[in-house]
Design a protein around this motif. Sequence first.
Motif, PDB file in Angstrom:
ATOM      1  N   ASN A 277       0.823  -1.211   0.000  1.00  0.00           N
ATOM      2  CA  ASN A 277       0.000   0.000   0.000  1.00  0.00           C
ATOM      3  C   ASN A 277       0.858   1.262   0.000  1.00  0.00           C
ATOM      4  N   ARG A 278       2.093   1.137   0.511  1.00  0.00           N
ATOM      5  CA  ARG A 278       3.017   2.275   0.530  1.00  0.00           C
ATOM      6  C   ARG A 278       3.903   2.325  -0.709  1.00  0.00           C
ATOM      7  N   GLY A 279       3.652   1.436  -1.655  1.00  0.00           N
ATOM      8  CA  GLY A 279       4.437   1.421  -2.869  1.00  0.00           C
ATOM      9  C   GLY A 279       5.767   0.703  -2.745  1.00  0.00           C
ATOM     10  N   LYS A 280       5.934  -0.098  -1.697  1.00  0.00           N
ATOM     11  CA  LYS A 280       7.169  -0.841  -1.474  1.00  0.00           C
ATOM     12  C   LYS A 280       6.958  -2.304  -1.854  1.00  0.00           C
ATOM     13  N   ASN A 281       8.009  -2.925  -2.400  1.00  0.00           N
ATOM     14  CA  ASN A 281       7.918  -4.330  -2.790  1.00  0.00           C
ATOM     15  C   ASN A 281       9.263  -5.007  -2.518  1.00  0.00           C
ATOM     16  N   PRO A 282       9.572  -5.289  -1.236  1.00  0.00           N
ATOM     17  CA  PRO A 282      10.885  -5.864  -0.900  1.00  0.00           C
ATOM     18  C   PRO A 282      11.022  -7.291  -1.412  1.00  0.00           C
ATOM     19  N   ASN A 283      12.253  -7.677  -1.717  1.00  0.00           N
ATOM     20  CA  ASN A 283      12.490  -9.044  -2.157  1.00  0.00           C
ATOM     21  C   ASN A 283      12.711  -9.951  -0.949  1.00  0.00           C
ATOM     22  N   PRO A 284      12.681 -11.266  -1.129  1.00  0.00           N
ATOM     23  CA  PRO A 284      12.789 -12.184   0.017  1.00  0.00           C
ATOM     24  C   PRO A 284      14.044 -11.992   0.862  1.00  0.00           C
ATOM     25  N   LYS A 285      15.170 -11.679   0.258  1.00  0.00           N
ATOM     26  CA  LYS A 285      16.401 -11.519   1.030  1.00  0.00           C
ATOM     27  C   LYS A 285      16.356 -10.253   1.872  1.00  0.00           C
ATOM     28  N   GLN A 286      15.744  -9.195   1.360  1.00  0.00           N
ATOM     29  CA  GLN A 286      15.563  -7.989   2.170  1.00  0.00           C
ATOM     30  C   GLN A 286      14.653  -8.261   3.357  1.00  0.00           C
ATOM     31  N   ILE A 287      13.615  -9.046   3.137  1.00  0.00           N
ATOM     32  CA  ILE A 287      12.697  -9.389   4.224  1.00  0.00           C
ATOM     33  C   ILE A 287      13.417 -10.203   5.290  1.00  0.00           C
ATOM     34  N   GLN A 288      14.210 -11.171   4.865  1.00  0.00           N
ATOM     35  CA  GLN A 288      14.933 -11.988   5.832  1.00  0.00           C
ATOM     36  C   GLN A 288      15.910 -11.156   6.656  1.00  0.00           C
ATOM     37  N   ARG A 289      16.642 -10.260   6.000  1.00  0.00           N
ATOM     38  CA  ARG A 289      17.583  -9.417   6.734  1.00  0.00           C
ATOM     39  C   ARG A 289      16.873  -8.542   7.751  1.00  0.00           C
ATOM     40  N   ALA A 290      15.684  -8.061   7.396  1.00  0.00           N
ATOM     41  CA  ALA A 290      14.928  -7.230   8.335  1.00  0.00           C
ATOM     42  C   ALA A 290      14.470  -8.041   9.539  1.00  0.00           C
ATOM     43  N   ILE A 291      14.018  -9.262   9.301  1.00  0.00           N
ATOM     44  CA  ILE A 291      13.557 -10.104  10.401  1.00  0.00           C
ATOM     45  C   ILE A 291      14.694 -10.421  11.357  1.00  0.00           C
ATOM     46  N   VAL A 292      15.846 -10.832  10.804  1.00  0.00           N
ATOM     47  CA  VAL A 292      16.990 -11.187  11.646  1.00  0.00           C
ATOM     48  C   VAL A 292      17.532  -9.955  12.365  1.00  0.00           C
ATOM     49  N   GLY A 293      17.571  -8.829  11.683  1.00  0.00           N
ATOM     50  CA  GLY A 293      18.140  -7.623  12.278  1.00  0.00           C
ATOM     51  C   GLY A 293      17.275  -6.969  13.322  1.00  0.00           C
ATOM     52  N   GLU A 294      16.002  -7.309  13.369  1.00  0.00           N
ATOM     53  CA  GLU A 294      15.080  -6.633  14.290  1.00  0.00           C
ATOM     54  C   GLU A 294      14.486  -7.575  15.335  1.00  0.00           C
ATOM     55  N   THR A 295      15.094  -8.733  15.552  1.00  0.00           N
ATOM     56  CA  THR A 295      14.560  -9.618  16.583  1.00  0.00           C
ATOM     57  C   THR A 295      14.695  -8.975  17.962  1.00  0.00           C
ATOM     58  N   VAL A 296      13.818  -9.383  18.864  1.00  0.00           N
ATOM     59  CA  VAL A 296      13.834  -8.902  20.249  1.00  0.00           C
ATOM     60  C   VAL A 296      14.342 -10.030  21.143  1.00  0.00           C
ATOM     61  N   PRO A 297      15.339  -9.772  21.987  1.00  0.00           N
ATOM     62  CA  PRO A 297      15.846 -10.843  22.848  1.00  0.00           C
ATOM     63  C   PRO A 297      14.761 -11.379  23.776  1.00  0.00           C
ATOM     64  N   ILE A 298      14.817 -12.679  24.050  1.00  0.00           N
ATOM     65  CA  ILE A 298      13.968 -13.265  25.082  1.00  0.00           C
ATOM     66  C   ILE A 298      14.832 -13.454  26.326  1.00  0.00           C
ATOM     67  N   ASP A 299      14.231 -13.943  27.412  1.00  0.00           N
ATOM     68  CA  ASP A 299      14.948 -14.016  28.680  1.00  0.00           C
ATOM     69  C   ASP A 299      16.134 -14.965  28.644  1.00  0.00           C
ATOM     70  N   LYS A 300      16.052 -16.011  27.814  1.00  0.00           N
ATOM     71  CA  LYS A 300      17.135 -16.974  27.713  1.00  0.00           C
ATOM     72  C   LYS A 300      17.376 -17.315  26.250  1.00  0.00           C
ATOM     73  N   GLY A 301      18.617 -17.652  25.910  1.00  0.00           N
ATOM     74  CA  GLY A 301      18.911 -18.135  24.573  1.00  0.00           C
ATOM     75  C   GLY A 301      19.465 -17.077  23.646  1.00  0.00           C
ATOM     76  N   PRO A 302      20.179 -17.504  22.586  1.00  0.00           N
ATOM     77  CA  PRO A 302      20.846 -16.571  21.667  1.00  0.00           C
ATOM     78  C   PRO A 302      19.972 -16.031  20.546  1.00  0.00           C
ATOM     79  N   VAL A 303      18.812 -16.612  20.307  1.00  0.00           N
ATOM     80  CA  VAL A 303      17.957 -16.206  19.188  1.00  0.00           C
ATOM     81  C   VAL A 303      16.772 -15.413  19.720  1.00  0.00           C
ATOM     82  N   GLY A 304      16.446 -14.310  19.042  1.00  0.00           N
ATOM     83  CA  GLY A 304      15.354 -13.457  19.489  1.00  0.00           C
ATOM     84  C   GLY A 304      14.034 -13.788  18.834  1.00  0.00           C
ATOM     85  N   LYS A 305      12.987 -13.124  19.301  1.00  0.00           N
ATOM     86  CA  LYS A 305      11.638 -13.352  18.777  1.00  0.00           C
ATOM     87  C   LYS A 305      11.280 -12.282  17.751  1.00  0.00           C
ATOM     88  N   LEU A 306      10.236 -12.568  16.997  1.00  0.00           N
ATOM     89  CA  LEU A 306       9.782 -11.694  15.916  1.00  0.00           C
ATOM     90  C   LEU A 306       9.313 -10.355  16.467  1.00  0.00           C
TER      91      LEU A 306
END
Length: 316
Positions: A277-306
């Motif tokens: 709706n905003r005129g953006k059309n990211p490709n799958p690799k851009q989407i993946q980088r955004a997801i990995v780069g913006e995870t939120v840490p949980i109380d335990k463990g090295p991987v964050g949540k969405l």
Amino acid sequence: MNSGPDGRFIKVGLIDSLYNLSFDSDHEIAERQNFVASTEADTTGHGIGVFALLQHYCKDATFHLYRTIAEDRLFTPQNMLKALDAARNAGVDLLNVSAGKHRPDCNQNCRLCVAAKRIINDGVCVVAGAGNRRRDEPLSLFCPALQDDVISVGAYEAVCTTDVGGEQPLHRQTPTIRPNGSYWLSPPSESDGWYGYPRDHYCGYLGCTPDISCENNRLERPWERNISYQRGQPDVLAPCHQLDTTSDGEPFLASGTSYAAPIVTGSLAMILGELFNRGKNPNPKQIQRAIVGETVPIDKGPVGKLNVEAVLNRLS
């Protein structure tokens, strides 16, 4: 609105055990292909649970169903390859794969990983469950989640750490629920709740009421049956518990990365709808980088949540 850049609805593919809905739905099933010898609507009941999560998030999407799991739960790479090819030919935007194969010798060069990478390069965003540990087997990421460009999803659980006793929940407890704690859950829709449960989070009646916050007793941790991180780790974590009401008995908790993956896929459908709706059309690799780069840490463990809002802002 989950509509694409040309005004069409976002196309969401599902590779699972579901071929046909046994109930009325507002969602259009644009395509269904059956790669196993079965006439059942759902060979295992697994696919309908995944679809239930997807349709909650993908309000205006059209669905493409690719059945690859037989009634005996047999899953073959050949069927998955056919489904991946079908999804590419259909031009789906998002593909949810809550299935996979453990291949300890794969170096991202098995047929599943190669096929997944190919359709990602063609513009299909693939989200796959990382896999579940069986008993004490030290399994690592399943294929195709092992492929670097696939958005691999592990699971986390939120447990209540209070020692307060109380009545047991009405649903049947699974062995992973401990006597001194219970899982935090949220209703899957904007209904009045589950069987009279509160609409907001609850943690198993362990001293909490709708009027008393139990937030200080909440602990987020990786699900205990996640695969090991021997050969890489998931890109992101999502809740792994799904209230299952598909059987004739009492509702119970179904668990696994199978139910974490569609939360990510469905969230991406909402994100893409807004971006289009905003005129953006990211490709799958851009989407993946955004997801990995913006995870939120949980109380335990090295991987964050969405973090849906942060992913949307990063891609905007």
